[in-house]
Design a protein around this motif. Structure first.
Motif, PDB file in Angstrom:
ATOM      1  N   LEU A   1       0.882  -1.146   0.132  1.00 25.64           N
ATOM      2  CA  LEU A   1      -0.123  -0.178   0.059  1.00 25.64           C
ATOM      3  C   LEU A   1       0.992   1.195   0.054  1.00 25.64           C
ATOM      4  CD1 LEU A   1      -2.762  -0.953   2.564  1.00 25.64           C
ATOM      5  CD2 LEU A   1      -2.810  -1.387   0.122  1.00 25.64           C
ATOM      6  N   VAL A   2       0.524   2.290  -0.588  1.00 33.48           N
ATOM      7  CA  VAL A   2       1.249   3.372  -0.583  1.00 33.48           C
ATOM      8  C   VAL A   2       0.418   4.586   0.130  1.00 33.48           C
ATOM      9  CG1 VAL A   2       1.706   5.501  -2.493  1.00 33.48           C
ATOM     10  CG2 VAL A   2       1.577   3.118  -3.144  1.00 33.48           C
ATOM     11  N   LEU A   3       1.235   5.243   0.836  1.00 34.94           N
ATOM     12  CA  LEU A   3       0.854   6.459   1.818  1.00 34.94           C
ATOM     13  C   LEU A   3       0.753   7.740   0.975  1.00 34.94           C
ATOM     14  CD1 LEU A   3       0.418   7.449   4.584  1.00 34.94           C
ATOM     15  CD2 LEU A   3       3.001   8.136   4.731  1.00 34.94           C
ATOM     16  N   LEU A   4      -0.581   8.071   1.217  1.00 37.39           N
ATOM     17  CA  LEU A   4      -1.007   9.691   0.515  1.00 37.39           C
ATOM     18  C   LEU A   4      -1.391  10.304   1.564  1.00 37.39           C
ATOM     19  CD1 LEU A   4      -2.993   8.538  -2.705  1.00 37.39           C
ATOM     20  CD2 LEU A   4      -0.493   8.998  -2.641  1.00 37.39           C
ATOM     21  N   VAL A   5      -1.466  11.809   1.511  1.00 34.49           N
ATOM     22  CA  VAL A   5      -1.617  12.795   2.473  1.00 34.49           C
ATOM     23  C   VAL A   5      -2.475  13.772   1.698  1.00 34.49           C
ATOM     24  CG1 VAL A   5       0.226  12.044   4.187  1.00 34.49           C
ATOM     25  CG2 VAL A   5       0.390  14.147   2.363  1.00 34.49           C
ATOM     26  N   GLN A   6      -3.485  14.417   2.577  1.00 30.64           N
ATOM     27  CA  GLN A   6      -4.178  15.444   1.967  1.00 30.64           C
ATOM     28  C   GLN A   6      -3.882  16.736   2.599  1.00 30.64           C
ATOM     29  OE1 GLN A   6      -8.477  15.245   1.864  1.00 30.64           O
ATOM     30  NE2 GLN A   6      -8.587  15.607  -0.082  1.00 30.64           N
ATOM     31  N   ALA A   7      -3.651  17.851   1.866  1.00 26.57           N
ATOM     32  CA  ALA A   7      -3.267  18.871   2.161  1.00 26.57           C
ATOM     33  C   ALA A   7      -4.473  19.710   2.569  1.00 26.57           C
ATOM     34  CB  ALA A   7      -2.421  19.922   1.393  1.00 26.57           C
ATOM     35  N   ASN A   8      -4.513  20.727   3.818  1.00 29.81           N
ATOM     36  CA  ASN A   8      -5.626  21.158   4.430  1.00 29.81           C
ATOM     37  C   ASN A   8      -5.448  22.639   3.817  1.00 29.81           C
ATOM     38  OD1 ASN A   8      -3.807  22.298   6.105  1.00 29.81           O
ATOM     39  ND2 ASN A   8      -4.896  21.307   7.898  1.00 29.81           N
ATOM     40  N   TYR A   9      -4.548  22.996   2.589  1.00 30.36           N
ATOM     41  CA  TYR A   9      -4.643  24.442   2.110  1.00 30.36           C
ATOM     42  C   TYR A   9      -4.536  24.395   0.694  1.00 30.36           C
ATOM     43  CZ  TYR A   9      -0.058  22.572   1.856  1.00 30.36           C
ATOM     44  OH  TYR A   9       1.026  21.883   1.517  1.00 30.36           O
ATOM     45  N   GLY A  10      -4.843  25.236  -0.031  1.00 26.41           N
ATOM     46  CA  GLY A  10      -4.819  25.277  -1.594  1.00 26.41           C
ATOM     47  C   GLY A  10      -5.758  24.407  -2.168  1.00 26.41           C
ATOM     48  N   THR A  11      -5.647  23.615  -3.000  1.00 25.08           N
ATOM     49  CA  THR A  11      -6.408  22.834  -3.679  1.00 25.08           C
ATOM     50  C   THR A  11      -6.824  21.442  -2.837  1.00 25.08           C
ATOM     51  OG1 THR A  11      -4.782  21.634  -4.593  1.00 25.08           O
ATOM     52  CG2 THR A  11      -5.510  23.432  -5.823  1.00 25.08           C
ATOM     53  N   CYS A  12      -6.266  21.307  -1.642  1.00 23.66           N
ATOM     54  CA  CYS A  12      -6.394  20.230  -0.790  1.00 23.66           C
ATOM     55  C   CYS A  12      -6.410  18.904  -1.495  1.00 23.66           C
ATOM     56  CB  CYS A  12      -7.901  20.299  -0.275  1.00 23.66           C
ATOM     57  SG  CYS A  12      -8.320  21.697   0.822  1.00 23.66           S
ATOM     58  N   ALA A  13      -5.313  18.768  -2.278  1.00 27.00           N
ATOM     59  CA  ALA A  13      -5.271  17.702  -3.344  1.00 27.00           C
ATOM     60  C   ALA A  13      -4.510  16.465  -2.509  1.00 27.00           C
ATOM     61  CB  ALA A  13      -4.372  18.063  -4.558  1.00 27.00           C
ATOM     62  N   TRP A  14      -4.792  15.273  -2.650  1.00 30.10           N
ATOM     63  CA  TRP A  14      -3.828  14.164  -2.494  1.00 30.10           C
ATOM     64  C   TRP A  14      -2.340  14.247  -2.775  1.00 30.10           C
ATOM     65  CZ3 TRP A  14      -5.351  11.042   1.290  1.00 30.10           C
ATOM     66  CH2 TRP A  14      -6.781  11.203   1.863  1.00 30.10           C
ATOM     67  N   GLN A  15      -1.541  13.826  -2.265  1.00 34.75           N
ATOM     68  CA  GLN A  15      -0.146  14.037  -2.726  1.00 34.75           C
ATOM     69  C   GLN A  15       0.594  13.252  -1.669  1.00 34.75           C
ATOM     70  OE1 GLN A  15       0.334  18.373  -1.941  1.00 34.75           O
ATOM     71  NE2 GLN A  15       0.271  17.978   0.131  1.00 34.75           N
ATOM     72  N   PHE A  16       2.051  13.209  -2.031  1.00 32.66           N
ATOM     73  CA  PHE A  16       2.930  12.398  -1.180  1.00 32.66           C
ATOM     74  C   PHE A  16       3.536  13.417  -0.098  1.00 32.66           C
ATOM     75  CE2 PHE A  16       3.059  11.035  -5.672  1.00 32.66           C
ATOM     76  CZ  PHE A  16       2.852   9.704  -5.401  1.00 32.66           C
ATOM     77  N   PRO A  17       3.824  12.740   1.039  1.00 29.26           N
ATOM     78  CA  PRO A  17       4.549  13.786   2.029  1.00 29.26           C
ATOM     79  C   PRO A  17       5.750  14.201   1.357  1.00 29.26           C
ATOM     80  CG  PRO A  17       3.933  11.435   2.953  1.00 29.26           C
ATOM     81  CD  PRO A  17       3.886  11.382   1.472  1.00 29.26           C
TER      82      PRO A  17
ATOM     83  N   SER B   1      -1.539  21.170  11.111  1.00 34.86           N
ATOM     84  CA  SER B   1      -1.515  22.421  10.762  1.00 34.86           C
ATOM     85  C   SER B   1      -1.282  22.567   9.097  1.00 34.86           C
ATOM     86  CB  SER B   1      -0.405  23.186  11.043  1.00 34.86           C
ATOM     87  OG  SER B   1       1.005  22.533  11.015  1.00 34.86           O
ATOM     88  N   GLU B   2      -1.051  21.580   8.364  1.00 38.78           N
ATOM     89  CA  GLU B   2      -0.923  21.003   7.031  1.00 38.78           C
ATOM     90  C   GLU B   2      -1.788  20.029   6.342  1.00 38.78           C
ATOM     91  OE1 GLU B   2       3.022  21.128   5.883  1.00 38.78           O
ATOM     92  OE2 GLU B   2       3.831  22.413   7.069  1.00 38.78           O
ATOM     93  N   LEU B   3      -1.961  19.191   7.155  1.00 33.84           N
ATOM     94  CA  LEU B   3      -2.711  18.087   6.641  1.00 33.84           C
ATOM     95  C   LEU B   3      -4.075  17.530   7.393  1.00 33.84           C
ATOM     96  CD1 LEU B   3       0.309  15.500   6.243  1.00 33.84           C
ATOM     97  CD2 LEU B   3      -0.446  17.212   4.492  1.00 33.84           C
ATOM     98  N   SER B   4      -4.776  17.211   6.490  1.00 30.72           N
ATOM     99  CA  SER B   4      -6.302  16.873   7.372  1.00 30.72           C
ATOM    100  C   SER B   4      -6.685  15.363   6.968  1.00 30.72           C
ATOM    101  CB  SER B   4      -7.382  17.448   6.168  1.00 30.72           C
ATOM    102  OG  SER B   4      -7.342  17.217   4.687  1.00 30.72           O
ATOM    103  N   GLU B   5      -5.933  14.836   6.122  1.00 33.85           N
ATOM    104  CA  GLU B   5      -6.036  13.167   6.112  1.00 33.85           C
ATOM    105  C   GLU B   5      -4.706  12.416   5.629  1.00 33.85           C
ATOM    106  OE1 GLU B   5      -9.616  11.131   4.360  1.00 33.85           O
ATOM    107  OE2 GLU B   5     -10.121  13.147   3.946  1.00 33.85           O
TER     108      GLU B   5
END
Length: 155
Positions: A28-44, A113-117
């Motif tokens: 499984l791959v770890l993804l994080v979702q930012a709570n700023y900008g476009t709130c896109a899923w991304q890599f840490p 402060s930076e990530l929601s999920e």
């Protein structure tokens, strides 16, 4: 010939980002979702501090954002973004490093402060969550893990 200070000021400015691809023992791959900008899923990952080496940045950002302590094992893919207004007219180069494998079920402590999920997903699920550019970045990284050459992708 320009004086050195003028010549240096005329060179392109680039923002550098260090990111980490971390997988678990189940693939499984770890993804994080930012709570700023476009709130896109991304890599840490995140922007380099002044004088910081890209692998050190990727390791630091992973630890800050998720609480995981992984070493950057090797470069998997690079993303180049042309200068745009949102980056102050600077180009952005993003390095994606191999963070290796962690035990299945490893817990993630989010930097609120930076990530929601955060989520652990199969690569095909990651492709559905990521935007097109990050999806292409993941595909290139997975190919590099299988021994193909590291790719530089342009956006």
């Amino acid at each position: 010939m320009l004086p050195k200070a003028e010549w240096l000021a005329s060179l392109p400015q680039v923002v550098v980002v260090g990111s980490m691809l971390v997988t678990d023992d189940g693939g499984l791959v770890l993804l994080v979702q930012a709570n700023y900008g476009t709130c896109a899923w991304q890599f840490p990952g995140g922007w380099l501090d002044l004088g910081e080496y890209p692998t050190v940045c990727a390791e630091r950002e992973l630890a800050e954002e998720t609480g995981l302590d992984c070493q950057a094992a090797g470069l998997l893919a690079v993303m180049w973004h042309s200068p745009k207004e949102s980056t102050g007219g600077r180009a952005v180069v993003q390095f994606l490093f191999d963070g290796g494998r962690v035990p299945a079920g490893s817990s993630v402590r989010l930097q609120g402060s930076e990530l929601s999920e955060a989520c652990w997903v199969r690569p095909a699920e990651a492709m559905a969550l990521l935007d097109d550019k990050r999806g292409a970045w993941l595909e290139a990284a997975l190919r590099a893990q299988q021994g193909e050459p590291v790719q530089v992708l342009a956006r």
